[in-house]
Scaffold this motif. Structure first.
Motif, PDB file in Angstrom:
ATOM      1  N   VAL A  12       0.861  -1.315   0.233  1.00 39.80           N
ATOM      2  CA  VAL A  12       0.073  -0.081   0.083  1.00 39.80           C
ATOM      3  C   VAL A  12       0.879   1.272   0.050  1.00 39.80           C
ATOM      4  O   VAL A  12       0.450   2.275   0.533  1.00 39.80           O
ATOM      5  CB  VAL A  12      -1.000  -0.067   1.250  1.00 39.80           C
ATOM      6  N   GLY A  14       1.830   2.717  -2.740  1.00 40.19           N
ATOM      7  CA  GLY A  14       1.999   3.517  -4.014  1.00 40.19           C
ATOM      8  C   GLY A  14       1.401   4.907  -3.699  1.00 40.19           C
ATOM      9  O   GLY A  14       0.794   5.234  -2.501  1.00 40.19           O
ATOM     10  N   LYS A  28      -5.202   5.925  -0.181  1.00 40.55           N
ATOM     11  CA  LYS A  28      -6.160   5.315  -1.211  1.00 40.55           C
ATOM     12  C   LYS A  28      -7.041   4.199  -0.482  1.00 40.55           C
ATOM     13  O   LYS A  28      -8.302   4.109  -0.750  1.00 40.55           O
ATOM     14  CB  LYS A  28      -5.565   4.996  -2.157  1.00 40.55           C
ATOM     15  N   GLN A 106       8.292   1.240   2.435  1.00 43.46           N
ATOM     16  CA  GLN A 106       9.055   1.152   1.231  1.00 43.46           C
ATOM     17  C   GLN A 106       9.429   2.750   1.238  1.00 43.46           C
ATOM     18  O   GLN A 106       8.690   3.444   0.943  1.00 43.46           O
ATOM     19  CB  GLN A 106       8.286   0.791   0.101  1.00 43.46           C
ATOM     20  N   LEU A 110       9.326   2.226  -5.846  1.00 45.34           N
ATOM     21  CA  LEU A 110      10.019   1.743  -7.091  1.00 45.34           C
ATOM     22  C   LEU A 110       9.401   0.611  -7.850  1.00 45.34           C
ATOM     23  O   LEU A 110       9.781   0.055  -8.678  1.00 45.34           O
ATOM     24  CB  LEU A 110      11.374   1.291  -6.730  1.00 45.34           C
ATOM     25  N   GLY A 111       8.228   0.434  -7.328  1.00 47.31           N
ATOM     26  CA  GLY A 111       7.077  -0.510  -8.009  1.00 47.31           C
ATOM     27  C   GLY A 111       6.650  -1.742  -7.315  1.00 47.31           C
ATOM     28  O   GLY A 111       7.286  -1.679  -6.171  1.00 47.31           O
ATOM     29  N   LEU A 132      -3.698  -6.789  -3.377  1.00 52.95           N
ATOM     30  CA  LEU A 132      -3.841  -5.368  -3.771  1.00 52.95           C
ATOM     31  C   LEU A 132      -5.133  -4.977  -3.486  1.00 52.95           C
ATOM     32  O   LEU A 132      -6.204  -5.316  -4.059  1.00 52.95           O
ATOM     33  CB  LEU A 132      -3.191  -5.032  -5.179  1.00 52.95           C
TER      34      LEU A 132
HETATM   35  P1  UTP Z   1      -0.835   1.267  -8.749  1.00 47.06           P
HETATM   36  O1  UTP Z   1      -0.032   0.970  -9.953  1.00 47.06           O
HETATM   37  O2  UTP Z   1      -2.109   1.347  -8.741  1.00 47.06           O
HETATM   38  O3  UTP Z   1      -0.192   2.588  -8.190  1.00 47.06           O
HETATM   39  O4  UTP Z   1      -0.184   0.370  -7.623  1.00 47.06           O
HETATM   40  P2  UTP Z   1      -0.667   3.768  -7.218  1.00 47.06           P
HETATM   41  O5  UTP Z   1       0.637   4.526  -6.848  1.00 47.06           O
HETATM   42  O6  UTP Z   1      -1.322   2.937  -6.075  1.00 47.06           O
HETATM   43  O7  UTP Z   1      -1.651   4.520  -7.944  1.00 47.06           O
HETATM   44  P3  UTP Z   1      -1.598   5.710  -9.148  1.00 47.06           P
HETATM   45  O8  UTP Z   1      -1.368   4.794 -10.354  1.00 47.06           O
HETATM   46  O9  UTP Z   1      -0.463   6.592  -8.844  1.00 47.06           O
HETATM   47  O10 UTP Z   1      -2.929   6.136  -9.159  1.00 47.06           O
HETATM   48  C1  UTP Z   1      -0.683  -0.946  -7.568  1.00 47.06           C
HETATM   49  C2  UTP Z   1      -0.588  -1.354  -6.108  1.00 47.06           C
HETATM   50  O11 UTP Z   1       0.746  -1.441  -5.831  1.00 47.06           O
HETATM   51  C3  UTP Z   1       1.123  -0.838  -4.673  1.00 47.06           C
HETATM   52  C4  UTP Z   1       0.305   0.311  -4.501  1.00 47.06           C
HETATM   53  O12 UTP Z   1       0.096   0.630  -3.062  1.00 47.06           O
HETATM   54  C5  UTP Z   1      -1.134  -0.694  -4.943  1.00 47.06           C
HETATM   55  O13 UTP Z   1      -1.585  -1.174  -4.025  1.00 47.06           O
HETATM   56  N1  UTP Z   1       2.513  -0.136  -4.964  1.00 47.06           N
HETATM   57  C6  UTP Z   1       2.771   0.477  -5.996  1.00 47.06           C
HETATM   58  C7  UTP Z   1       3.634  -0.015  -3.836  1.00 47.06           C
HETATM   59  O14 UTP Z   1       3.160  -0.471  -2.754  1.00 47.06           O
HETATM   60  N2  UTP Z   1       4.623   0.482  -4.279  1.00 47.06           N
HETATM   61  C8  UTP Z   1       5.066   0.953  -5.409  1.00 47.06           C
HETATM   62  O15 UTP Z   1       6.317   1.226  -5.696  1.00 47.06           O
HETATM   63  C9  UTP Z   1       4.038   0.898  -6.302  1.00 47.06           C
END
Ligand code: UTP
Length: 294
Positions: A12, A14, A28, A106, A110-111, A132
């Motif tokens: 979580v 992102g 989110k 994290q 970085l993905g 997710l």
């Molecule tokens: P998303 O691709 O939906 O990215 O990540 P995001 O940042 O949550 O949302 P947008 O695209 O900017 O609106 C898919 C899942 O992977 C997690 C996110 O929290 C989400 O649950 N994630 C993604 C990470 O934990 N770290 C990352 O570096 C990238």
């Protein structure tokens, strides 16, 4: 055949940019579908599948998420003094026992692959699930439970799979299928976000995984892939190169992409209509505003 899966990672960390400005201060995963945050749906699904250890990979600004799973003594006292037992019960269902939940940071987004890798020391040498929370799945039998039951027969690695429109393959990890066996897909390759014309199928991976600990070892070596991010798909695909099994599982249920505005709105309508106390009002409103509906 597969070991029992009792631990789940919830990435979580992102940035949730598609929901700015809300996600400037609200994670989110705390955004609400009817009256429960997205993360609660994910936790309930995990529990139904037998998960007892919950690992959150978080980032700066996600404090509300930790507070959500903490006790709320003042609020409880207030509800108790007013005799609001039903609400107290609702609150209790959100509590986590101390030690059942762990938070890892994290430091940089970085993905997804990197986020999962951040939990490696807590996982050790056991298979684990990844959920997710922005993929919300409405199903009679919760999606991860369906997968855990299938995994008990297969072992290996398993990813949730669903068909997407051919022009949408560039938003997903896509499966190259060797053979289909009912709901179970035997996989021979995986590619992250292929263009429609280069896609091996239109079977997409969505946010439920059961993975072998060797995937974490693969993540030690995975380089930045599609979108400049460290992709979980690449680490799972490496399992195939090393002679280990990857299965796709066509789950029964409806998946909502709550990471997108449109998916979130659709989920809100669907979960609203599924609630007996809201159904009539909401349906009447929808019929009123959408000409020709019902
Ligand atoms: P998303 O691709 O939906 O990215 O990540 P995001 O940042 O949550 O949302 P947008 O695209 O900017 O609106 C898919 C899942 O992977 C997690 C996110 O929290 C989400 O649950 N994630 C993604 C990470 O934990 N770290 C990352 O570096 C990238």
């Amino acid at each position: 055949m597969g070991n029992k899966v009792t631990t789940a990672i919830f990435p979580v960390a992102g940035m949730g940019t598609r929901f700015l400005p809300a996600t400037k201060s609200v994670p989110k995963e705390i955004m609400t579908l009817v009256d429960r945050p997205l993360i609660q749906y994910a936790i309930d699904e995990a529990r139904a599948a037998g998960i007892t250890e919950f690992i959150f990979v978080t980032s700066r600004g996600k404090g509300a998420l930790e507070d959500y799973f903490d006790l709320a003594p003042n609020l409880e006292e207030e509800l108790r003094s007013k005799g609001k037992d039903a609400l107290l019960e609702v609150l209790h269902k959100t509590n986590m026992d101390s030690g059942d939940i762990a938070y890892i940071r994290q430091h940089k987004a970085l993905g997804l692959g990197h986020a999962v890798w951040c939990a490696r020391r807590l996982i050790g040498d056991r298979p684990f699930a990844v959920i997710l929370p922005d993929d919300v799945i409405s199903a009679e039998k919760p999606c991860l439970q369906q997968m855990v039951e299938a995994y008990e027969e297969t072992g290996g690695n398993m990813v949730a799979a669903m068909e997407v429109a051919p022009e949408r393959t560039s938003s997903y990890g896509i499966l190259d299928v060797e053979k289909e066996d009912g709901n179970l897909l035997h996989i021979k390759g995986m590619v992250e976000k292929p263009k429609a014309e280069e896609s091996p199928s239109n079977l997409a991976v969505i946010g439920r995984y059961i993975l072998s600990p060797s995937v974490l070892k693969n993540l030690d070596h995975v380089k930045k892939g599609a979108g400049g991010e460290i992709q979980l798909t690449d680490a799972i695909a490496a399992e195939l190169d090393q002679g280990r099994k990857v299965y796709g599982y066509r789950f029964a249920g409806q998946r909502f992409d709550c990471g997108s505005k449109s998916g979130f709105l659709q989920a809100t309508v669907s979960y609203g209509l599924a609630r007996p106390e809201l159904r009539d009002d909401l349906a009447a409103y929808l019929k009123d505003i959408v000409p020709g509906l019902g």
